[in-house]
Design an enzyme around this catalytic site. Structure first.
Site, PDB file in Angstrom:
ATOM      1  N   GLY A  12     -48.909  24.752  23.674  1.00 38.12           N
ATOM      2  CA  GLY A  12     -47.391  25.469  23.470  1.00 38.12           C
ATOM      3  C   GLY A  12     -46.962  26.210  24.229  1.00 38.12           C
ATOM      4  O   GLY A  12     -45.886  26.901  23.890  1.00 38.12           O
ATOM      5  N   MET A  84     -47.960  14.407  20.505  1.00 35.53           N
ATOM      6  CA  MET A  84     -48.770  13.328  21.047  1.00 35.53           C
ATOM      7  C   MET A  84     -48.553  12.323  20.264  1.00 35.53           C
ATOM      8  O   MET A  84     -49.544  11.588  20.107  1.00 35.53           O
ATOM      9  CB  MET A  84     -49.974  13.857  21.454  1.00 35.53           C
ATOM     10  CG  MET A  84     -49.980  14.896  22.460  1.00 35.53           C
ATOM     11  SD  MET A  84     -49.105  14.673  24.087  1.00 35.53           S
ATOM     12  CE  MET A  84     -49.493  16.039  24.895  1.00 35.53           C
ATOM     13  N   ILE A  87     -42.927   9.273  17.019  1.00 35.41           N
ATOM     14  CA  ILE A  87     -42.153   9.848  15.994  1.00 35.41           C
ATOM     15  C   ILE A  87     -41.677   8.321  14.850  1.00 35.41           C
ATOM     16  O   ILE A  87     -41.202   7.505  15.657  1.00 35.41           O
ATOM     17  CB  ILE A  87     -41.052  10.493  16.308  1.00 35.41           C
ATOM     18  CG1 ILE A  87     -41.181  11.799  17.120  1.00 35.41           C
ATOM     19  CG2 ILE A  87     -39.859  10.689  15.043  1.00 35.41           C
ATOM     20  CD1 ILE A  87     -41.668  12.851  16.303  1.00 35.41           C
ATOM     21  N   HIS A 103     -40.963  15.005  29.017  1.00 38.31           N
ATOM     22  CA  HIS A 103     -42.220  14.119  29.646  1.00 38.31           C
ATOM     23  C   HIS A 103     -42.306  14.658  30.774  1.00 38.31           C
ATOM     24  O   HIS A 103     -41.492  14.897  31.676  1.00 38.31           O
ATOM     25  CB  HIS A 103     -41.648  12.674  29.561  1.00 38.31           C
ATOM     26  CG  HIS A 103     -42.705  11.941  30.258  1.00 38.31           C
ATOM     27  ND1 HIS A 103     -43.839  11.334  28.926  1.00 38.31           N
ATOM     28  CD2 HIS A 103     -43.262  11.144  31.160  1.00 38.31           C
ATOM     29  CE1 HIS A 103     -44.544  10.722  29.519  1.00 38.31           C
ATOM     30  NE2 HIS A 103     -44.193  10.390  30.959  1.00 38.31           N
TER      31      HIS A 103
HETATM   32  C1  GAR Z   1     -46.182  19.232  28.609  1.00 35.07           C
HETATM   33  O1  GAR Z   1     -46.439  19.151  30.140  1.00 35.07           O
HETATM   34  C2  GAR Z   1     -45.250  18.034  28.247  1.00 35.07           C
HETATM   35  O2  GAR Z   1     -44.321  17.497  29.345  1.00 35.07           O
HETATM   36  C3  GAR Z   1     -46.204  17.035  27.926  1.00 35.07           C
HETATM   37  O3  GAR Z   1     -47.277  17.742  27.354  1.00 35.07           O
HETATM   38  C4  GAR Z   1     -47.740  19.163  27.591  1.00 35.07           C
HETATM   39  C5  GAR Z   1     -47.573  20.041  26.806  1.00 35.07           C
HETATM   40  O4  GAR Z   1     -47.652  21.500  27.336  1.00 35.07           O
HETATM   41  N1  GAR Z   1     -45.729  15.957  27.033  1.00 35.07           N
HETATM   42  C6  GAR Z   1     -46.338  14.724  27.086  1.00 35.07           C
HETATM   43  O5  GAR Z   1     -46.860  14.359  27.864  1.00 35.07           O
HETATM   44  C7  GAR Z   1     -45.572  13.923  25.996  1.00 35.07           C
HETATM   45  N2  GAR Z   1     -45.702  12.419  26.407  1.00 35.07           N
HETATM   46  P1  GAR Z   1     -47.570  22.566  26.454  1.00 35.07           P
HETATM   47  O6  GAR Z   1     -48.410  22.506  25.146  1.00 35.07           O
HETATM   48  O7  GAR Z   1     -48.013  23.746  27.301  1.00 35.07           O
HETATM   49  O8  GAR Z   1     -46.157  22.653  26.284  1.00 35.07           O
END
Ligand code: GAR
Length: 189
Positions: A12, A84, A87, A103
């Site tokens: 998060g 993840m 939707i 992304h």
């Molecule tokens: C982020 O780097 C986001 O871009 C990625 O998950 C991470 C979450 O980090 N999202 C994806 O890979 C979606 N396909 P966080 O929990 O520290 O915000």
């Protein structure tokens, strides 16, 4: 005051950056955090910040009920921040043009099913890319294919591991995601 709903499955850090921006700017507040992971770090953030949260389960989810719950918060935007799951189409349809995602790569490269978090950075490094970055885009029913709002680039260093690249990507994300949100909200005012 705009209402924002965040969907997140992980630590998060993006949710935290958005909450910090809300506090500094007083233009929006995070009214609900939705997660599919009961142990996700983002739920600790929700508890500390006294933000209501909802844990959803893929197998028991009642889409119509969830849509009603989301609508009750009158969100200006629904923000996916490390969420993840794909939707469901009933949700992207109901909130068309209001759902955005971040992304950790330059879409359309390194997107699609299975491409999330460290898997993305590992694939980028394995392919010998010299550059990666972030993509902020609208969410539609096709995974990672909605219209792109913003991309920002960064270098991939020879010595990078998925961890060091993830750190560089996170810096871009924390800088740009709140700013894109601010820009989109300003268009609604
Ligand atoms: C982020 O780097 C986001 O871009 C990625 O998950 C991470 C979450 O980090 N999202 C994806 O890979 C979606 N396909 P966080 O929990 O520290 O915000």
């Amino acid at each position: 005051m705009h209402s924002l709903i965040i969907f997140a499955s992980g630590t998060g850090t993006n949710a935290a950056a958005i909450i910090a921006w809300c506090k500094e700017n007083n233009k929006a507040k995070v009214s609900l955090i939705v997660s599919n992971k009961p142990g996700a770090g983002v739920l600790d953030i929700a508890r500390n910040e006294h933000i209501p949260f909802l844990i959803i389960d893929k197998h028991t989810i009642h889409e119509a009920l969830l849509i009603e719950q989301l609508q009750s918060y009158h969100p200006s935007l629904i923000i996916l921040a490390g969420f993840m799951w794909k939707i469901p189409a009933s949700i992207t349809g109901t909130f068309a043009g209001k759902i955005i995602n971040i992304h950790p790569a330059l879409l359309p490269a390194y997107g699609g099913k299975g491409m999330y978090g460290h898997h993305v950075h590992e694939a980028v490094i394995t392919a010998g890319e010299k550059e990666s970055g972030i993509t902020i885009h609208y969410v539609n029913e096709a995974y990672d294919e909605g219209n792109i709002i913003l991309q920002a680039h960064c270098a991939v260093q020879n010595a990078d591991t998925s961890d060091t690249l993830a750190t560089r990507i996170h810096k871009l994300e924390h800088y740009y995601y709140p700013r894109v949100i601010e820009f989109l909200l300003a268009q609604l005012d």
